[in-house]
Motif scaffolding. Structure first.
Motif, PDB file in Angstrom:
ATOM      1  N   GLY A   1       0.800  -1.225   0.000  1.00 45.42           N
ATOM      2  CA  GLY A   1       0.000   0.000   0.000  1.00 45.42           C
ATOM      3  C   GLY A   1       0.827   1.265   0.000  1.00 45.42           C
ATOM      4  N   GLU A   2       2.038   1.201  -0.531  1.00 43.01           N
ATOM      5  CA  GLU A   2       2.938   2.354  -0.529  1.00 43.01           C
ATOM      6  C   GLU A   2       3.687   2.445  -1.852  1.00 43.01           C
ATOM      7  OE1 GLU A   2       3.941   5.180   0.310  1.00 43.01           O
ATOM      8  OE2 GLU A   2       2.833   5.317   2.166  1.00 43.01           O
ATOM      9  N   ASN A   3       4.646   3.349  -1.905  1.00 45.92           N
ATOM     10  CA  ASN A   3       5.417   3.654  -3.104  1.00 45.92           C
ATOM     11  C   ASN A   3       6.556   2.636  -3.290  1.00 45.92           C
ATOM     12  OD1 ASN A   3       6.378   5.019  -5.328  1.00 45.92           O
ATOM     13  ND2 ASN A   3       7.085   6.812  -4.190  1.00 45.92           N
ATOM     14  N   VAL A   4       6.507   1.880  -4.383  1.00 42.29           N
ATOM     15  CA  VAL A   4       7.540   0.913  -4.749  1.00 42.29           C
ATOM     16  C   VAL A   4       8.446   1.624  -5.759  1.00 42.29           C
ATOM     17  CG1 VAL A   4       8.003  -1.347  -5.755  1.00 42.29           C
ATOM     18  CG2 VAL A   4       5.868  -0.963  -4.480  1.00 42.29           C
ATOM     19  N   VAL A   5       9.745   1.747  -5.445  1.00 42.46           N
ATOM     20  CA  VAL A   5      10.646   2.554  -6.273  1.00 42.46           C
ATOM     21  C   VAL A   5      11.697   1.667  -6.935  1.00 42.46           C
ATOM     22  CG1 VAL A   5      12.298   4.470  -6.284  1.00 42.46           C
ATOM     23  CG2 VAL A   5      10.293   4.549  -4.768  1.00 42.46           C
ATOM     24  N   MET A   6      11.893   1.888  -8.230  1.00 41.16           N
ATOM     25  CA  MET A   6      12.917   1.177  -9.003  1.00 41.16           C
ATOM     26  C   MET A   6      13.629   2.177  -9.893  1.00 41.16           C
ATOM     27  SD  MET A   6      10.805  -2.194 -10.075  1.00 41.16           S
ATOM     28  CE  MET A   6       9.926  -3.115  -8.814  1.00 41.16           C
ATOM     29  N   TRP A   7      14.912   1.896 -10.190  1.00 41.94           N
ATOM     30  CA  TRP A   7      15.662   2.769 -11.090  1.00 41.94           C
ATOM     31  C   TRP A   7      16.652   1.977 -11.911  1.00 41.94           C
ATOM     32  CZ3 TRP A   7      16.325   5.123  -5.863  1.00 41.94           C
ATOM     33  CH2 TRP A   7      17.347   4.546  -5.132  1.00 41.94           C
ATOM     34  N   ALA A   8      17.024   2.559 -13.041  1.00 39.23           N
ATOM     35  CA  ALA A   8      18.002   1.921 -13.937  1.00 39.23           C
ATOM     36  C   ALA A   8      18.523   2.970 -14.912  1.00 39.23           C
ATOM     37  CB  ALA A   8      17.361   0.765 -14.699  1.00 39.23           C
ATOM     38  N   HIS A   9      19.566   2.574 -15.609  1.00 36.23           N
ATOM     39  CA  HIS A   9      20.154   3.456 -16.623  1.00 36.23           C
ATOM     40  C   HIS A   9      19.362   3.395 -17.929  1.00 36.23           C
ATOM     41  CE1 HIS A   9      23.684   4.565 -14.361  1.00 36.23           C
ATOM     42  NE2 HIS A   9      23.866   3.303 -14.024  1.00 36.23           N
TER      43      HIS A   9
ATOM     44  N   ILE B   1      25.602  -4.146 -24.711  1.00 35.13           N
ATOM     45  CA  ILE B   1      24.641  -4.533 -23.672  1.00 35.13           C
ATOM     46  C   ILE B   1      23.647  -3.391 -23.510  1.00 35.13           C
ATOM     47  CG2 ILE B   1      24.311  -5.164 -21.260  1.00 35.13           C
ATOM     48  CD1 ILE B   1      27.216  -6.227 -21.289  1.00 35.13           C
ATOM     49  N   PRO B   2      22.363  -3.640 -23.797  1.00 36.54           N
ATOM     50  CA  PRO B   2      21.379  -2.562 -23.681  1.00 36.54           C
ATOM     51  C   PRO B   2      21.206  -2.113 -22.234  1.00 36.54           C
ATOM     52  CG  PRO B   2      20.416  -4.535 -24.693  1.00 36.54           C
ATOM     53  CD  PRO B   2      21.794  -4.890 -24.252  1.00 36.54           C
ATOM     54  N   ALA B   3      20.938  -0.838 -22.061  1.00 37.43           N
ATOM     55  CA  ALA B   3      20.598  -0.322 -20.738  1.00 37.43           C
ATOM     56  C   ALA B   3      19.194  -0.821 -20.395  1.00 37.43           C
ATOM     57  CB  ALA B   3      20.633   1.201 -20.744  1.00 37.43           C
ATOM     58  N   ALA B   4      18.979  -1.161 -19.134  1.00 39.39           N
ATOM     59  CA  ALA B   4      17.701  -1.757 -18.718  1.00 39.39           C
ATOM     60  C   ALA B   4      16.501  -0.869 -19.054  1.00 39.39           C
ATOM     61  CB  ALA B   4      17.732  -2.072 -17.232  1.00 39.39           C
ATOM     62  N   PHE B   5      16.617   0.439 -18.863  1.00 45.40           N
ATOM     63  CA  PHE B   5      15.506   1.354 -19.137  1.00 45.40           C
ATOM     64  C   PHE B   5      15.691   2.097 -20.453  1.00 45.40           C
ATOM     65  CE2 PHE B   5      13.691   2.114 -14.577  1.00 45.40           C
ATOM     66  CZ  PHE B   5      13.148   0.844 -14.598  1.00 45.40           C
ATOM     67  N   GLU B   6      16.441   1.524 -21.366  1.00 45.46           N
ATOM     68  CA  GLU B   6      16.736   2.146 -22.654  1.00 45.46           C
ATOM     69  C   GLU B   6      15.466   2.587 -23.395  1.00 45.46           C
ATOM     70  OE1 GLU B   6      20.223   0.942 -25.358  1.00 45.46           O
ATOM     71  OE2 GLU B   6      18.526  -0.252 -26.062  1.00 45.46           O
ATOM     72  N   ASN B   7      14.402   1.822 -23.313  1.00 44.91           N
ATOM     73  CA  ASN B   7      13.166   2.135 -24.035  1.00 44.91           C
ATOM     74  C   ASN B   7      12.049   2.665 -23.135  1.00 44.91           C
ATOM     75  OD1 ASN B   7      14.200   1.287 -26.575  1.00 44.91           O
ATOM     76  ND2 ASN B   7      13.946  -0.832 -25.900  1.00 44.91           N
ATOM     77  N   LEU B   8      12.381   3.008 -21.904  1.00 41.53           N
ATOM     78  CA  LEU B   8      11.353   3.448 -20.955  1.00 41.53           C
ATOM     79  C   LEU B   8      10.591   4.683 -21.441  1.00 41.53           C
ATOM     80  CD1 LEU B   8      10.196   2.639 -18.190  1.00 41.53           C
ATOM     81  CD2 LEU B   8      11.704   4.334 -17.178  1.00 41.53           C
ATOM     82  N   LYS B   9      11.271   5.577 -22.142  1.00 42.01           N
ATOM     83  CA  LYS B   9      10.595   6.802 -22.604  1.00 42.01           C
ATOM     84  C   LYS B   9       9.467   6.494 -23.593  1.00 42.01           C
ATOM     85  CE  LYS B   9      13.871   7.821 -26.267  1.00 42.01           C
ATOM     86  NZ  LYS B   9      14.900   8.720 -26.732  1.00 42.01           N
ATOM     87  N   ALA B  10       9.484   5.309 -24.227  1.00 45.25           N
ATOM     88  CA  ALA B  10       8.423   4.921 -25.163  1.00 45.25           C
ATOM     89  C   ALA B  10       7.168   4.418 -24.455  1.00 45.25           C
ATOM     90  CB  ALA B  10       8.933   3.844 -26.120  1.00 45.25           C
ATOM     91  N   LEU B  11       7.266   4.191 -23.159  1.00 51.93           N
ATOM     92  CA  LEU B  11       6.100   3.740 -22.392  1.00 51.93           C
ATOM     93  C   LEU B  11       5.042   4.833 -22.415  1.00 51.93           C
ATOM     94  CD1 LEU B  11       5.440   1.228 -20.742  1.00 51.93           C
ATOM     95  CD2 LEU B  11       6.322   2.392 -18.732  1.00 51.93           C
TER      96      LEU B  11
END
Length: 190
Positions: free
Chosen positions: A90-98, A108-118
């Motif tokens: 019931g709270e804020n779950v935080v994750m981060w990546a390059h 080697i692709p960055a884990a969040f390489e395509n995150l901006k397309a979400l």
């Protein structure tokens, strides 16, 4: 019960530039006393982040802060900030990546390489190590400065917060900058 959030956040996120990793510094924020920073129980911790819309299915690495209270950002993986909540609390779950690839490992692709397309409305799932899956729907995408820690603090409601650099060379006042973070917020579908 929500996890305790160390109040130091993304005072430093590493980004990979043309000359290799660089550090973007921000002001320091106080942290909890050492006794309050004991490692949380991770018996059923977040194990995998799944975002079908961008083809992401990545194992999660539990991360905290280094000796200087700077966030530890895994080089090629998604980090679950272990001082944030776990799904279902019931709270804020935080994750981060390059977002950017490293000069020493460009294949080697960055884990969040395509995150901006979400896109707003896309679904995101977090699988726990016990097999339980929590689903979220993207509700906001925000540009924030590295010292804007409000997005990773407790919120009083279940949500998933994904943090990355923008990944693009952004022009601000006719000057090239990488001083922004992309904060992607997804609300619980439970």
């Amino acid at each position: 019960m929500p996890r305790f959030f160390a109040l130091t956040f993304l005072a430093v996120l590493f980004v990979s530039g043309a000359t290799g990793p660089t550090r973007v510094m921000a002001r320091a924020v106080p942290v909890a006393p050492r006794a309050a920073r004991a490692r949380p129980d991770t018996a059923a911790s977040p194990a995998r982040l799944i975002i079908p819309a961008i083809g992401l299915s990545e194992p999660l690495v539990a991360v905290g802060l280094d000796a200087y209270n700077r966030p530890i950002v895994p080089k090629h993986n998604v980090g679950w900030y272990l001082w944030s909540a776990q799904p279902g609390q019931g709270e804020n779950v935080v994750m981060w990546a390059h977002v950017l690839r490293w000069k020493d490992s460009p294949r080697i692709p960055a884990a969040f390489e395509n995150l901006k397309a979400l896109r707003i409305g896309n679904t995101v799932s977090v699988a726990l190590s016990n097999g339980r899956v929590y689903r979220y729907r993207v509700s906001q995408k925000i540009w924030a400065r590295p010292n804007d820690i409000a997005h990773i603090l407790p919120t009083g409601s279940e949500r998933l917060t994904l943090v990355s650099c923008i990944g693009d060379n952004v022009i601000v006042n006719r000057t090239l900058t990488k001083k922004y973070r992309l904060i992607t917020i997804a609300t619980s579908l439970r």
